[in-house]
Design a protein around this motif. Sequence first.
Motif, PDB file in Angstrom:
ATOM      1  N   PHE A  23      -9.159  -1.346   3.716  1.00  0.00           N
ATOM      2  CA  PHE A  23      -8.001  -0.676   3.132  1.00  0.00           C
ATOM      3  C   PHE A  23      -6.816  -1.627   3.116  1.00  0.00           C
ATOM      4  O   PHE A  23      -6.852  -2.719   3.673  1.00  0.00           O
ATOM      5  CB  PHE A  23      -7.650   0.607   3.893  1.00  0.00           C
ATOM      6  CG  PHE A  23      -7.373   0.409   5.352  1.00  0.00           C
ATOM      7  CD1 PHE A  23      -6.087   0.200   5.816  1.00  0.00           C
ATOM      8  CD2 PHE A  23      -8.409   0.436   6.280  1.00  0.00           C
ATOM      9  CE1 PHE A  23      -5.835   0.017   7.165  1.00  0.00           C
ATOM     10  CE2 PHE A  23      -8.168   0.256   7.621  1.00  0.00           C
ATOM     11  CZ  PHE A  23      -6.882   0.049   8.068  1.00  0.00           C
ATOM     12  N   VAL A  24      -5.748  -1.198   2.452  1.00  0.00           N
ATOM     13  CA  VAL A  24      -4.523  -1.983   2.351  1.00  0.00           C
ATOM     14  C   VAL A  24      -3.386  -1.187   2.979  1.00  0.00           C
ATOM     15  O   VAL A  24      -3.262   0.024   2.755  1.00  0.00           O
ATOM     16  CB  VAL A  24      -4.192  -2.300   0.874  1.00  0.00           C
ATOM     17  CG1 VAL A  24      -2.852  -3.004   0.753  1.00  0.00           C
ATOM     18  CG2 VAL A  24      -5.300  -3.125   0.249  1.00  0.00           C
ATOM     19  N   LYS A  25      -2.577  -1.861   3.776  1.00  0.00           N
ATOM     20  CA  LYS A  25      -1.392  -1.250   4.381  1.00  0.00           C
ATOM     21  C   LYS A  25      -0.189  -2.100   4.009  1.00  0.00           C
ATOM     22  O   LYS A  25      -0.226  -3.320   4.138  1.00  0.00           O
ATOM     23  CB  LYS A  25      -1.510  -1.178   5.891  1.00  0.00           C
ATOM     24  CG  LYS A  25      -0.246  -0.646   6.553  1.00  0.00           C
ATOM     25  CD  LYS A  25      -0.503  -0.154   7.937  1.00  0.00           C
ATOM     26  CE  LYS A  25       0.732   0.279   8.677  1.00  0.00           C
ATOM     27  NZ  LYS A  25       1.561   1.249   8.032  1.00  0.00           N
ATOM     28  N   ASN A  26       0.851  -1.456   3.515  1.00  0.00           N
ATOM     29  CA  ASN A  26       2.090  -2.164   3.212  1.00  0.00           C
ATOM     30  C   ASN A  26       2.915  -2.263   4.487  1.00  0.00           C
ATOM     31  O   ASN A  26       3.111  -1.264   5.175  1.00  0.00           O
ATOM     32  CB  ASN A  26       2.876  -1.450   2.122  1.00  0.00           C
ATOM     33  CG  ASN A  26       2.198  -1.558   0.776  1.00  0.00           C
ATOM     34  OD1 ASN A  26       1.597  -2.579   0.465  1.00  0.00           O
ATOM     35  ND2 ASN A  26       2.263  -0.514  -0.015  1.00  0.00           N
ATOM     36  N   ILE A  27       3.368  -3.470   4.793  1.00  0.00           N
ATOM     37  CA  ILE A  27       4.178  -3.682   5.994  1.00  0.00           C
ATOM     38  C   ILE A  27       5.527  -4.273   5.593  1.00  0.00           C
ATOM     39  O   ILE A  27       5.642  -4.982   4.598  1.00  0.00           O
ATOM     40  CB  ILE A  27       3.465  -4.610   7.012  1.00  0.00           C
ATOM     41  CG1 ILE A  27       3.085  -5.937   6.364  1.00  0.00           C
ATOM     42  CG2 ILE A  27       2.255  -3.936   7.594  1.00  0.00           C
ATOM     43  CD1 ILE A  27       2.530  -6.956   7.331  1.00  0.00           C
ATOM     44  N   LYS A  28       6.549  -3.951   6.371  1.00  0.00           N
ATOM     45  CA  LYS A  28       7.900  -4.436   6.104  1.00  0.00           C
ATOM     46  C   LYS A  28       8.227  -5.532   7.106  1.00  0.00           C
ATOM     47  O   LYS A  28       8.151  -5.328   8.317  1.00  0.00           O
ATOM     48  CB  LYS A  28       8.901  -3.297   6.227  1.00  0.00           C
ATOM     49  CG  LYS A  28      10.296  -3.676   5.851  1.00  0.00           C
ATOM     50  CD  LYS A  28      11.230  -2.474   5.911  1.00  0.00           C
ATOM     51  CE  LYS A  28      12.626  -2.872   5.534  1.00  0.00           C
ATOM     52  NZ  LYS A  28      13.551  -1.733   5.584  1.00  0.00           N
ATOM     53  N   ILE A  29       8.597  -6.709   6.576  1.00  0.00           N
ATOM     54  CA  ILE A  29       8.985  -7.838   7.407  1.00  0.00           C
ATOM     55  C   ILE A  29      10.328  -8.354   6.895  1.00  0.00           C
ATOM     56  O   ILE A  29      10.428  -8.861   5.773  1.00  0.00           O
ATOM     57  CB  ILE A  29       7.931  -8.969   7.350  1.00  0.00           C
ATOM     58  CG1 ILE A  29       6.562  -8.454   7.807  1.00  0.00           C
ATOM     59  CG2 ILE A  29       8.379 -10.158   8.186  1.00  0.00           C
ATOM     60  CD1 ILE A  29       5.442  -9.433   7.613  1.00  0.00           C
ATOM     61  N   LYS A  32      11.549  -7.224   3.497  1.00  0.00           N
ATOM     62  CA  LYS A  32      10.587  -7.481   2.429  1.00  0.00           C
ATOM     63  C   LYS A  32       9.287  -6.759   2.761  1.00  0.00           C
ATOM     64  O   LYS A  32       8.919  -6.635   3.921  1.00  0.00           O
ATOM     65  CB  LYS A  32      10.307  -8.978   2.286  1.00  0.00           C
ATOM     66  CG  LYS A  32      11.491  -9.776   1.811  1.00  0.00           C
ATOM     67  CD  LYS A  32      11.111 -11.227   1.629  1.00  0.00           C
ATOM     68  CE  LYS A  32      12.317 -12.036   1.175  1.00  0.00           C
ATOM     69  NZ  LYS A  32      11.982 -13.459   1.008  1.00  0.00           N
ATOM     70  N   PHE A  33       8.635  -6.293   1.718  1.00  0.00           N
ATOM     71  CA  PHE A  33       7.351  -5.625   1.903  1.00  0.00           C
ATOM     72  C   PHE A  33       6.218  -6.577   1.539  1.00  0.00           C
ATOM     73  O   PHE A  33       6.312  -7.335   0.585  1.00  0.00           O
ATOM     74  CB  PHE A  33       7.254  -4.359   1.044  1.00  0.00           C
ATOM     75  CG  PHE A  33       8.056  -3.222   1.596  1.00  0.00           C
ATOM     76  CD1 PHE A  33       7.521  -2.388   2.556  1.00  0.00           C
ATOM     77  CD2 PHE A  33       9.346  -2.989   1.155  1.00  0.00           C
ATOM     78  CE1 PHE A  33       8.249  -1.337   3.078  1.00  0.00           C
ATOM     79  CE2 PHE A  33      10.085  -1.944   1.666  1.00  0.00           C
ATOM     80  CZ  PHE A  33       9.540  -1.116   2.627  1.00  0.00           C
ATOM     81  N   ASP A  34       5.156  -6.527   2.320  1.00  0.00           N
ATOM     82  CA  ASP A  34       3.972  -7.332   2.074  1.00  0.00           C
ATOM     83  C   ASP A  34       2.750  -6.448   2.274  1.00  0.00           C
ATOM     84  O   ASP A  34       2.779  -5.509   3.058  1.00  0.00           O
ATOM     85  CB  ASP A  34       3.933  -8.520   3.039  1.00  0.00           C
ATOM     86  CG  ASP A  34       2.905  -9.562   2.644  1.00  0.00           C
ATOM     87  OD1 ASP A  34       2.486  -9.564   1.461  1.00  0.00           O
ATOM     88  OD2 ASP A  34       2.525 -10.375   3.499  1.00  0.00           O
TER      89      ASP A  34
END
Length: 77
Positions: A23-29, A32-34
């Motif tokens: 699966f894909v998880k959007n993370i905030k760093i 910015k989102f990656d």
Amino acid sequence: MLKSKLKQELESVINLMGEQVSFVKNIKIKDKFDSQHIQGVVTHIVLDLHGDYEFAVDDGDYFSFSEIIDFKVLDPK
């Protein structure tokens, strides 16, 4: 009808134990989102009466089904 749907949903989630998933998880760093692609074996499941179930992959972090995209079972039993 609602109980039947809930029971079917719970059975589907429980049947993921031991399955290889991706699966894909959007993370905030730093504002910015990656996107992070994750793959592994489902080792833990948390059942929530409100329907927002969580699971852990390879005994690691827990993920909520409502926070991920492109969920796939890679090699079904």
